[in-house]
Design a protein around this motif. Structure first.
Motif, PDB file in Angstrom:
ATOM      1  N   ILE A 102      49.769 -53.838  58.882  1.00  0.00           N
ATOM      2  CA  ILE A 102      50.168 -55.365  58.873  1.00  0.00           C
ATOM      3  C   ILE A 102      50.952 -55.495  59.974  1.00  0.00           C
ATOM      4  O   ILE A 102      52.034 -54.930  60.270  1.00  0.00           O
ATOM      5  CB  ILE A 102      51.073 -55.705  57.546  1.00  0.00           C
ATOM      6  N   LEU A 103      50.283 -56.349  61.167  1.00  0.00           N
ATOM      7  CA  LEU A 103      51.282 -56.681  62.266  1.00  0.00           C
ATOM      8  C   LEU A 103      51.743 -58.193  61.831  1.00  0.00           C
ATOM      9  O   LEU A 103      51.120 -58.975  61.854  1.00  0.00           O
ATOM     10  CB  LEU A 103      50.184 -56.777  63.369  1.00  0.00           C
ATOM     11  N   VAL A 104      53.127 -58.056  61.891  1.00  0.00           N
ATOM     12  CA  VAL A 104      53.660 -59.430  61.639  1.00  0.00           C
ATOM     13  C   VAL A 104      54.334 -60.008  62.771  1.00  0.00           C
ATOM     14  O   VAL A 104      55.208 -59.260  63.283  1.00  0.00           O
ATOM     15  CB  VAL A 104      54.777 -59.480  60.443  1.00  0.00           C
ATOM     16  N   ILE A 105      53.787 -61.152  63.454  1.00  0.00           N
ATOM     17  CA  ILE A 105      54.421 -61.485  64.531  1.00  0.00           C
ATOM     18  C   ILE A 105      54.853 -62.895  64.566  1.00  0.00           C
ATOM     19  O   ILE A 105      54.260 -63.985  64.110  1.00  0.00           O
ATOM     20  CB  ILE A 105      53.354 -61.231  65.932  1.00  0.00           C
ATOM     21  N   GLY A 106      55.954 -63.155  64.896  1.00  0.00           N
ATOM     22  CA  GLY A 106      56.734 -64.479  65.062  1.00  0.00           C
ATOM     23  C   GLY A 106      56.535 -65.089  63.614  1.00  0.00           C
ATOM     24  O   GLY A 106      56.424 -66.247  63.459  1.00  0.00           O
ATOM     25  N   ILE A 119      53.296 -57.251  50.971  1.00  0.00           N
ATOM     26  CA  ILE A 119      53.648 -56.491  51.976  1.00  0.00           C
ATOM     27  C   ILE A 119      54.165 -55.076  51.702  1.00  0.00           C
ATOM     28  O   ILE A 119      53.806 -53.965  51.763  1.00  0.00           O
ATOM     29  CB  ILE A 119      54.137 -57.205  53.086  1.00  0.00           C
ATOM     30  N   LEU A 120      55.121 -55.314  50.654  1.00  0.00           N
ATOM     31  CA  LEU A 120      55.789 -54.132  50.115  1.00  0.00           C
ATOM     32  C   LEU A 120      54.826 -53.194  49.343  1.00  0.00           C
ATOM     33  O   LEU A 120      54.610 -52.086  49.133  1.00  0.00           O
ATOM     34  CB  LEU A 120      56.982 -54.483  49.118  1.00  0.00           C
ATOM     35  N   LYS A 121      53.844 -54.174  48.523  1.00  0.00           N
ATOM     36  CA  LYS A 121      52.817 -53.296  47.759  1.00  0.00           C
ATOM     37  C   LYS A 121      51.770 -52.638  48.735  1.00  0.00           C
ATOM     38  O   LYS A 121      51.457 -51.317  48.371  1.00  0.00           O
ATOM     39  CB  LYS A 121      52.035 -54.455  47.014  1.00  0.00           C
ATOM     40  N   ALA A 122      51.612 -53.364  49.800  1.00  0.00           N
ATOM     41  CA  ALA A 122      50.624 -52.469  50.753  1.00  0.00           C
ATOM     42  C   ALA A 122      51.552 -51.353  51.095  1.00  0.00           C
ATOM     43  O   ALA A 122      51.000 -50.113  51.513  1.00  0.00           O
ATOM     44  CB  ALA A 122      50.543 -53.499  51.959  1.00  0.00           C
ATOM     45  N   LYS A 123      52.799 -51.380  51.486  1.00  0.00           N
ATOM     46  CA  LYS A 123      53.684 -50.268  51.941  1.00  0.00           C
ATOM     47  C   LYS A 123      53.764 -49.075  50.891  1.00  0.00           C
ATOM     48  O   LYS A 123      53.697 -47.914  51.342  1.00  0.00           O
ATOM     49  CB  LYS A 123      55.282 -50.517  52.352  1.00  0.00           C
ATOM     50  N   ASP A 124      53.763 -49.396  49.681  1.00  0.00           N
ATOM     51  CA  ASP A 124      53.662 -48.424  48.632  1.00  0.00           C
ATOM     52  C   ASP A 124      52.308 -47.808  48.739  1.00  0.00           C
ATOM     53  O   ASP A 124      52.521 -46.745  48.241  1.00  0.00           O
ATOM     54  CB  ASP A 124      53.749 -49.218  47.215  1.00  0.00           C
ATOM     55  N   ARG A 125      51.293 -48.333  49.244  1.00  0.00           N
ATOM     56  CA  ARG A 125      50.132 -47.567  49.359  1.00  0.00           C
ATOM     57  C   ARG A 125      49.954 -46.945  50.719  1.00  0.00           C
ATOM     58  O   ARG A 125      48.908 -46.523  51.144  1.00  0.00           O
ATOM     59  CB  ARG A 125      48.890 -48.649  49.078  1.00  0.00           C
ATOM     60  N   ALA A 174      62.330 -57.826  59.561  1.00  0.00           N
ATOM     61  CA  ALA A 174      62.056 -56.554  60.331  1.00  0.00           C
ATOM     62  C   ALA A 174      62.906 -55.349  59.540  1.00  0.00           C
ATOM     63  O   ALA A 174      62.238 -54.070  59.721  1.00  0.00           O
ATOM     64  CB  ALA A 174      62.992 -56.837  61.481  1.00  0.00           C
ATOM     65  N   TRP A 175      63.374 -55.648  58.669  1.00  0.00           N
ATOM     66  CA  TRP A 175      63.972 -54.459  57.669  1.00  0.00           C
ATOM     67  C   TRP A 175      62.649 -53.743  57.147  1.00  0.00           C
ATOM     68  O   TRP A 175      62.888 -52.505  56.472  1.00  0.00           O
ATOM     69  CB  TRP A 175      64.726 -55.069  56.551  1.00  0.00           C
ATOM     70  N   LEU A 176      61.783 -54.544  56.655  1.00  0.00           N
ATOM     71  CA  LEU A 176      60.610 -53.715  55.955  1.00  0.00           C
ATOM     72  C   LEU A 176      59.547 -53.061  57.067  1.00  0.00           C
ATOM     73  O   LEU A 176      58.824 -52.399  56.594  1.00  0.00           O
ATOM     74  CB  LEU A 176      59.782 -54.913  55.415  1.00  0.00           C
ATOM     75  N   ALA A 177      59.862 -53.246  58.444  1.00  0.00           N
ATOM     76  CA  ALA A 177      59.164 -52.642  59.185  1.00  0.00           C
ATOM     77  C   ALA A 177      59.251 -51.216  59.438  1.00  0.00           C
ATOM     78  O   ALA A 177      60.353 -50.716  59.684  1.00  0.00           O
ATOM     79  CB  ALA A 177      59.229 -53.372  60.700  1.00  0.00           C
ATOM     80  N   VAL A 184      62.617 -60.839  36.618  1.00  0.00           N
ATOM     81  CA  VAL A 184      61.344 -61.766  36.815  1.00  0.00           C
ATOM     82  C   VAL A 184      61.065 -62.331  37.996  1.00  0.00           C
ATOM     83  O   VAL A 184      60.169 -62.253  38.669  1.00  0.00           O
ATOM     84  CB  VAL A 184      61.219 -62.717  35.567  1.00  0.00           C
ATOM     85  N   THR A 185      62.298 -62.950  38.476  1.00  0.00           N
ATOM     86  CA  THR A 185      62.076 -63.813  39.811  1.00  0.00           C
ATOM     87  C   THR A 185      62.227 -63.270  41.011  1.00  0.00           C
ATOM     88  O   THR A 185      61.889 -63.686  41.964  1.00  0.00           O
ATOM     89  CB  THR A 185      63.391 -64.902  39.752  1.00  0.00           C
ATOM     90  N   CYS A 186      62.655 -61.761  41.001  1.00  0.00           N
ATOM     91  CA  CYS A 186      62.632 -61.173  42.335  1.00  0.00           C
ATOM     92  C   CYS A 186      61.221 -61.027  43.135  1.00  0.00           C
ATOM     93  O   CYS A 186      60.519 -60.554  42.554  1.00  0.00           O
ATOM     94  CB  CYS A 186      63.294 -59.660  42.173  1.00  0.00           C
ATOM     95  N   PRO A 187      61.322 -61.905  44.188  1.00  0.00           N
ATOM     96  CA  PRO A 187      60.071 -61.878  45.094  1.00  0.00           C
ATOM     97  C   PRO A 187      59.768 -60.650  45.421  1.00  0.00           C
ATOM     98  O   PRO A 187      58.412 -60.117  45.386  1.00  0.00           O
ATOM     99  CB  PRO A 187      60.341 -62.703  46.242  1.00  0.00           C
ATOM    100  N   SER A 188      60.480 -59.563  45.679  1.00  0.00           N
ATOM    101  CA  SER A 188      59.918 -58.244  46.548  1.00  0.00           C
ATOM    102  C   SER A 188      60.149 -57.264  45.538  1.00  0.00           C
ATOM    103  O   SER A 188      60.074 -56.090  45.750  1.00  0.00           O
ATOM    104  CB  SER A 188      60.859 -58.057  47.499  1.00  0.00           C
TER     105      SER A 188
END
Lengths: 171, 143, 679, 160
Positions: C166-170, C184-190, C205-208, D123-127
């Motif tokens: 996943i390229l997140v730009i701007g 995006i985090l679910k994708a990272k899990d995979r 950017a922390w997720l990058a 429940v509410t935590c987006p991430s």
């Protein structure tokens, strides 16, 4: 300093290390006594299964340098030996806040269900070689210096390569 | 003319918030200013209640009949937080905490004592320590 | 809980389109209940969503029509107010013609309301209609229209979890569209790789796995550089390129000079980083690009969007599960407002106004003749026209151009020159303060209708409360004005309008009221009532006439304003998680405003040291257009030489430049040269 | 709630810092549900966000100091009886994490939203950074994820 290190490629998922660990930390110190003991003896090493690659993965406490579990413990129940880097846990002053479990990247903090305190690898203080290493039938677990460990991997890799040449194919 | 009065034992009072918090008619007033806690006690108390006496952890309050007395104030120096310096607890409270909570639970593996930090700093310290590993791994992502 | 009823609705803030319930209980304040079976947010809500009901029944809500008199605001009756609007419109139409009138619609009101508003304008011959998409995603409209033939997010959010890169730009989606971070985090899990391109170290950017901290305004150079690496290393999907695209050869020639080393110098990142990012994106079996206003709010906004589309096209990373382009829209109904034709150059359904066939179609559908056939003025151009005296009347709905437009001091002067301005809103905004007439509107929880989220997902909102005082639904107000102008709008309610939309907009043909009952609604194109909707676009070729995607080479151009000795720092603007746009709602929500109460400016500690500024100091930020005060926030979120201001507070846009993108007419909010001094 | 061996589970709200995006949704949700937030999110050195809330310690120090018995603990789970609370402030001072607060309404401490199946903040935590579970289950989950990651490196890297 010697470490417990894992050769994932050698682990067959037999769970011998887990059983040996639980027995070592029992009152009777033998399997037949251990199964009937109350509280039930707990293991501190875990053989997980990774469905993605369909392989067993042995998870051990790494006794990390500057261990996160030690630094977050507010009561000093977790301490780290300055020389051996072994992290030990004192159940008497554990308040069970589980902050240590949250910061461990490997999920190596377990729960002593009866006492409701943390439980973790103590690297078998009464033994010269930790019991999990002794119990491993495939030498997937090694108690050795990191350098020697890398050396053994190099040697194995070289052997594989050599076999490829002798056999006429690529490894 | 005898009235119902509060008799407070200055020596045992630790300066906590209990009596002022439970008083149903707000006769006992508490304030923290400039590193000093003030508790203002009334001269008389005609209310038919024992709340403050019952709430006091040190049993320092008695309700007695006696001559009308002027309002009186007990002041307590507040202990500054070891990290940020903000005064947050009376010496009496600190003493009671120190005795109630087992000594060995009060310090971490490095000998630092959380009990001497204000709640806000305790949160910050815990955050900093918990974040340590992630801080290292996230530093490496920037190119 | 006894007597509790749950009214399902859609969040009124960003474009993600999260669902929740408004829980109504006898004698209690309405409160929010989570909706775990919503396909996008799975019950979760960001802080703004949690605080969404705080503006309901707010004491500052507008309750009566207000007319500006010499003694200040006078409460007047609806009768009087509506007569005044229609008279002023009639007068201007007769005396000066439709080109002197502007209608500014809203990305916050429903599809039905936008549809009626633009229909009213067009029937009167007015083509100066626009909405705030101009200020956020107009480059997406022009860029993606050209590249793919259709404007919109190509895949639904849950599909992000299927991406492997996943390229997140701007886009600072973790703050502006927090629910997207979930996927995006679910994708990272995979096992997905996440690349974030942003001048700031944002929570996104922390997720990058890789954060490319580029200098503001160098996106085209970076994307071209990545494409060059992909071509040189043979990572392009040549099969896809030959089968599905045109223009590839031109692109190949145009990229030659964008060597990693040169791009590294322009963008201020490492050459190795560019190569690594290019490989990750091109090699992964399914890659997605997520972009937002960091791409669009530039004088080269359309080029930026085109470069993103080019990258996706040459790698064949579009039209499959996990492979898509996600322009994240900022407002709950910005996609809908554009779909409904609230744009100067498009009739409803994204059909060009200068296409005679389209005009004929619409004339037939509406039973009208002499509809406008040429594009009108865009939002920023309307302000310019007002400044020059060419625009006399402005009808503003739910917008605050004084706060949200660029260079606001000049915009204020322009609006002052208007003959008559009517503002329809829920609060007395800065813009409303300048109006001649203010009409109190109902907000989202007080009416029925549909919103179209950034995913093209059409969802229903339902009435959960009564509007305060005399405030009325926008639909009612528009219908009343139209009635007085003799346009014969006889809509019984939003359902009636939706039925007409089903008939007029091909892609909304099957989006009927009955089908919108379940959580998640329908994703257009959905041409007929039996159609399941189209979550993934371009699976069978593109929507261009020949079905092929257009690759259009773009060259890097530096930002319009560059730093110099007088203004040595680069100012960039953006949002914070606790506020929303011009802030008229969030600054009135105690639980949000309490956490970020005032304007701050992020300065790198390195710069602050040179300027002798300490944390919390009041500092003055100055650009060629103005000087404002803000509290200094010393942080490594911005690199040296860059400062950041959130635009939720009135002052920020006094500093931004009104240089426009030549195609999309979007101002360059993201780059200005500034200096900072002690306040 | 009990596990397979009949041991009582001690569920609490835990945080996975690697997922937290500092959006403060949990704080606002808690504030909406209880009048004031009992979870505190803050950013460490611009790079990591850590939510701090009550850990529901198994041997809680706040319970130790509560002389009127407003806070009590049985098998790990803590209960709070506001009728007995004197508002003395000692539990606030006894929490090693600074997770207990006192305001005019009395002691503010996470009650895990007893009216809900899952606490509002979770429940509410987006991430999905907040987790509501027993620590054993969480540790197992962490182990499984780490195992997959290690497996990946083995699959991608070595000749063996």
């Amino acid at each position: 300093m010697k470490e417990v290190l894992v050769r994932l490629d050698r682990c067959v998922g037999c769970h011998s290390c887990e059983i040996a660990c639980a027995v070592e930390h029992s009152e009777s110190k033998n399997l037949f006594g251990a199964v009937t003991e109350k509280p039930v003896p707990r293991k501190r090493i875990y053989v997980e299964y990774s469905p993605e690659q369909m392989i067993p993965v042995t998870m051990i406490c790494h006794h990390c340098e500057d261990a996160p579990c030690v630094s977050v413990c507010p009561t000093g129940a977790l301490t780290q030996d300055e020389i051996s880097r072994v992290v030990t846990h004192n159940p008497d002053i554990c308040v069970g806040c589980w902050t240590c479990a949250m910061v461990c990247n490997y999920g190596m903090i377990g729960k002593h269900k009866e006492r409701r305190v943390a439980i973790k690898c103590d690297r078998c203080p009464d033994r010269e070689v930790p019991v999990c290493v002794v119990a491993c039938p495939t030498r997937a677990l090694a108690f050795t210096e990191v350098e020697d460990f890398s050396g053994s991997i190099r040697a194995d890799a070289a052997l594989t390569l050599a076999r490829g040449i002798v056999g006429g194919g690529t490894p | 003319m005898k009235k119902r009065l509060l008799a407070v034992d200055e020596k045992t009072c630790i300066g906590c918030r209990a009596c002022s918090a439970v008083c149903p008619v707000d006769l006992i007033r508490l304030s923290d200013e400039d590193g000093v806690r003030r508790i203002d006690f009334p001269g008389i108390c005609d209310e038919d209640c024992q709340e403050c006496a019952r709430a006091c952890p040190e049993e320092a309050i008695d309700l007695v009949f006696g001559e009308v007395q002027p309002e009186f104030v007990l002041s307590f120096d507040l202990v500054p937080c070891q990290r940020c310096g903000a005064p947050f607890v009376t010496y009496g409270e600190m003493d009671r905490l120190g005795k109630t909570i087992p000594q060995e639970l009060q310090t971490d593996a490095f000998g630092a004592s959380w009990i001497t930090l204000c709640p806000r700093c305790r949160r910050s310290v815990e955050r900093e320590r918990a974040a340590k590993t992630l801080l290292v791994s996230r530093r490496g992502t920037r190119v | 809980m006894a007597n509790e009823s749950l009214v399902p609705t859609i969040c009124p803030y960003c474009g993600v389109g999260c669902g929740f319930y408004v829980a109504l209980e006898d004698g209690q304040e309405p409160r929010i209940e989570y909706m775990p079976d919503h396909p996008v947010n799975e019950g979760a809500l960001c802080p703004k969503g949690n605080a969404a009901l705080e503006v309901l029944g707010h004491p500052e809500r507008l309750r009566h029509p207000l007319k500006k008199t010499e003694d200040g605001w006078a409460e007047i009756s609806w009768e009087e107010a509506l007569d005044l609007v229609s008279e002023k419109l009639k007068e201007a139409l007769e005396a000066h013609g439709p080109h002197t009138i502007g209608f500014l619609g809203s990305a916050k009101v429903t599809n039905e309301e936008n549809y009626i508003f633009q229909k009213m304008a067009r029937l009167l011959g007015i083509s100066n209609v626009d909405n705030c998409a101009r200020l956020c995603h107009s480059p997406t409209i022009y860029g993606l229209e050209r590249a793919f033939g259709l404007v919109g997010v190509t895949n639904p959010f849950p599909d992000l979890a299927n991406s492997r890169c996943i390229l997140v730009i701007g886009s600072n989606l973790a703050e502006n569209h927090p629910i997207v971070a979930r996927w995006i985090l679910k994708a990272k899990d995979r096992g997905a790789t996440v690349i974030v391109v942003d001048p700031r170290l944002t929570p996104t950017a922390w997720l990058a796995d890789q954060h490319l901290q580029i200098d503001p305004g160098t996106d085209v150079a970076l994307l071209n550089g990545m494409m060059r690496v992909i071509l040189k290393e043979g990572l392009a999907d040549t099969e896809f390129v030959t089968r599905q695209t045109v223009g590839f050869e031109d692109l190949v020639g145009s990229l030659e000079e964008y060597t990693p080393e040169k791009v590294a110098e322009i963008a201020g990142v490492s050459a190795a980083g560019i190569v690594k990012a290019a490989r990750s994106y091109a090699r992964s079996p399914a890659s997605s690009i997520v972009y937002s206003m960091g791409i669009t709010q530039h004088a080269v906004g359309t080029d930026n969007v085109t470069a993103c589309a080019n990258l996706a096209l040459i790698c064949g990373q579009v039209g499959r599960p996990g492979a898509g382009l996600y322009p994240l829209r900022g407002q709950n109904n910005v996609q809908g407002a554009c779909d409904m034709g609230m744009l100067p150059d498009f009739y409803p359904g994204g059909r060009r106004i200068d296409d005679p066939g389209v005009v004929e179609d619409v004339e037939e559908a509406w039973g009208a003749s002499h509809l406008p056939t040429a594009p009108g003025l865009t939002a920023v151009e309307m302000t310019e026209a007002a400044y020059d005296g060419d625009l006399r009347i402005l009808y503003v709905v739910g917008e605050d151009p004084i706060n949200s437009g660029p260079n606001t001091d000049r915009a204020r002067e322009a609006l002052e020159r208007l003959e008559f301005m009517v503002v329809q809103d829920i609060f007395m905004t800065e813009t409303a303060q300048m109006a001649d007439l203010v009409l109190p509107a109902a907000l989202w929880a007080e009416k029925e209708g549909t919103f179209t989220s950034t995913e093209r997902r059409v969802q229903r909102i339902r009435r959960a409360a009564d509007p305060p005082g005399d405030a009325r639904e926008d639909l009612w107000i528009f219908s009343q004005v139209a009635e007085r102008l003799g346009l014969g709008f006889h809509y019984a309610g939003p359902d009636d309008v939706l039925t007409e939309i089903n008939r007029v907009l091909p892609s909304y043909g099957g989006v009927t009221r009955e089908r919108l009952a379940s959580p998640g609604g329908l994703i257009w194109p959905c041409p007929d009532p039996g159609h399941p909707g189209t979550p993934i676009l371009h699976t069978e070729g593109f929507s261009t006439p020949d079905g092929r995607g257009r690759i259009v080479p773009v060259e890097y151009k530096p930002p319009a304003e560059v730093t110099d000795q007088e203004y040595p720092l680069v100012l960039t603007t953006g949002r914070v998680v606790l506020h929303y746009n011009a802030g008229s709602m969030t600054r009135r929500s105690p639980s949000l405003a309490g956490r970020v109460p005032e304007l701050f400016v992020e300065i790198n500690p390195h710069d602050a040291k040179k300027l002798e500024i300490e944390e919390g100091d009041p500092v003055a930020v100055t650009t060629a257009r103005g000087r404002i005060l803000a509290r200094a926030d010393l942080t490594e979120r911005v690199g040296p030489g860059v400062v950041f201001l959130p635009f939720h507070f009135p002052d920020t846009n006094r500093l931004t430049t009104d240089v426009l993108d030549p195609v999309a007419k979007i101002p360059e909010f993201k780059v200005a040269a500034c200096r900072i001094g002690r306040g | 709630m009990q596990d397979r061996e009949g041991m009582i589970l001690s569920k609490a709200v835990y945080a996975d810092m690697s997922r937290c995006i500092a959006c403060h949704a949990c704080e606002v949700a808690c504030e909406k549900a209880h009048g004031a937030a009992k979870i505190f999110v803050d950013v460490v050195r611009d790079r990591v966000s850590v939510p701090v809330s009550c850990c529901q310690c198994e041997k809680a120090t706040c319970v130790m100091v509560c002389y009127p018995g407003a806070l009590s603990q049985d098998n790990g789970s803590i209960t709070f009886d506001s009728d007995r609370c004197t508002g003395c402030d000692l539990c606030v001072l006894a929490c090693p994490f600074g997770a207990v607060q006192l305001d005019t309404a009395g002691v503010r401490r996470c009650d895990l939203c007893p009216d809900r199946e899952v606490p509002a903040c979770v429940v509410t935590c987006p991430s999905q950074a907040l987790i509501w579970d027993d620590v054993e289950n969480i540790a197992r989950e962490i182990r499984k994820r780490a195992a997959v990651k290690m497996g990946r490196s083995l699959a991608s890297g070595r000749v063996l």
